[in-house]
Enzyme design. Structure first.
Site, short mmCIF file in Angstrom:
data_model
loop_
_atom_site.label_atom_id
_atom_site.label_comp_id
_atom_site.label_asym_id
_atom_site.label_seq_id
_atom_site.Cartn_x
_atom_site.Cartn_y
_atom_site.Cartn_z
N HIS A 1 2.53 -20.45 -14.71
CA HIS A 1 2.89 -21.11 -13.45
C HIS A 1 2.90 -20.05 -12.35
CE1 HIS A 1 4.66 -24.13 -10.84
NE2 HIS A 1 5.50 -23.19 -10.43
N ASP B 1 7.64 -26.65 -16.13
CA ASP B 1 7.64 -25.28 -15.61
C ASP B 1 8.97 -24.56 -15.88
OD1 ASP B 1 5.01 -25.64 -14.67
OD2 ASP B 1 5.74 -26.45 -12.77
N MET C 1 -2.62 -30.64 -16.12
CA MET C 1 -1.77 -31.44 -15.24
C MET C 1 -1.38 -32.76 -15.89
SD MET C 1 -1.13 -29.53 -12.87
CE MET C 1 -1.67 -28.09 -11.95
N ARG C 2 -0.75 -32.66 -17.03
CA ARG C 2 -0.31 -33.88 -17.73
C ARG C 2 1.00 -33.53 -18.43
NH1 ARG C 2 -1.80 -39.39 -18.79
NH2 ARG C 2 -0.86 -39.93 -20.76
N GLY D 1 -10.29 -23.95 -14.49
CA GLY D 1 -10.21 -23.13 -15.69
C GLY D 1 -10.41 -21.63 -15.49
N ARG E 1 1.81 -42.06 -23.17
CA ARG E 1 1.69 -40.63 -23.45
C ARG E 1 1.57 -40.35 -24.94
NH1 ARG E 1 2.47 -38.13 -18.81
NH2 ARG E 1 3.77 -39.22 -17.33
N GLU F 1 -2.19 -13.66 -12.45
CA GLU F 1 -2.23 -14.61 -13.58
C GLU F 1 -3.27 -14.19 -14.61
OE1 GLU F 1 -2.19 -18.86 -12.69
OE2 GLU F 1 -1.76 -18.42 -10.61
#
Ligand code: GAR
Length: 217
Positions: free
Chosen positions: A111, A147, A92-93, A13, A67, A176
């Site tokens: 990204h 992405d 990451m899902r 994070g 999902r 970032e």
């Protein structure tokens, strides 16, 4: 009225922390109202709590391949906190198309490459393998494809001959942490207009900065 933002994380994070720091400023047009993790062991959860931000954990593992069921739980948490905008920070899902469409133009991702180059896993390794001399990071609106999606902001760094994926990742991460808060400021401030697959920015000063790599001197 500040826009209400949820940050979704799966790990340490650091982008989340950069967004929380920026949003602490009085004139920032967004407020981070909740941090949601799909993993109970995400390091970012503790950082969020230490900053006084409410957190929620919705373990995606327990939903297995379902999902849609995971997203129903996620949507109720978003509703509960009256969320206007979602920022993915190392989340990451993958989402279903339905969820992405529901949040189209209101869900951002970062990204660590200059998209559309090197989406997916190991973008730094991909960049080094391709031998590019400039890489960077991209903030974009989320679409069903991973992405990809209308680009809001990019920042670039020079790639060095002796770079390793970790060294390149560390320099890009600094970029970032600068561009994600700036991009959120633009979106929350109503300065982004979606024009087909691209974004136009109102009132942004044209930059004439040039990055040439390698330097020939
Ligand atoms: C960041 O480098 C982010 O760009 C990347 O995961 C890292 C999360 O770090 N995201 C992706 O690769 C998305 N495909 P953080 O948890 O310290 O923000």
């Amino acid at each position: 009225m500040k826009r209400r933002v949820a940050i979704l994380i799966s790990g340490r994070g650091s982008n989340m922390a950069a967004l929380i720091r920026a949003a602490a400023a009085e004139d920032f047009p967004a407020k981070i109202v909740v941090v949601i993790s799909n993993r109970a062991d995400a390091g970012g959860l503790e950082k969020a709590r230490a900053s006084g931000i409410p957190t929620a954990t919705i373990e995606s593992k327990s939903f297995g391949k379902d999902r849609a069921a995971f997203e129903t739980a996620l949507q109720s948490a978003l509703d509960e906190h009256k969320v206007d905008l979602i920022c993915l920070g190392g989340f990451m899902r993958l989402f279903t198309t339905g969820f992405v469409q529901r949040w189209y133009g209101r869900m951002l991702n970062i990204h660590p490459s200059l998209l559309p180059s090197f989406p997916g896993l190991d973008p730094h390794g991909q960049a080094l393998k391709a031998g590019v001399k400039i890489s960077g990071a991209t903030v974009h609106f989320v679409i069903p494809e991973t992405d990809a999606g209308p680009i809001l902001m990019q920042g670039a760094v020079a790639v060095r001959d002796d770079d390793t994926p970790d060294a390149l990742a560390a320099r890009i991460l600094e970029v970032e942490h600068r561009i994600y808060p700036d991009a959120l400021r633009l979106v929350a401030g109503g300065r982004i207009r979606l024009d087909g697959d691209t974004c136009k920015t109102a009132g942004s000063a044209a930059s004439d900065a040039t990055l040439i790599s390698p330097a020939a001197g």
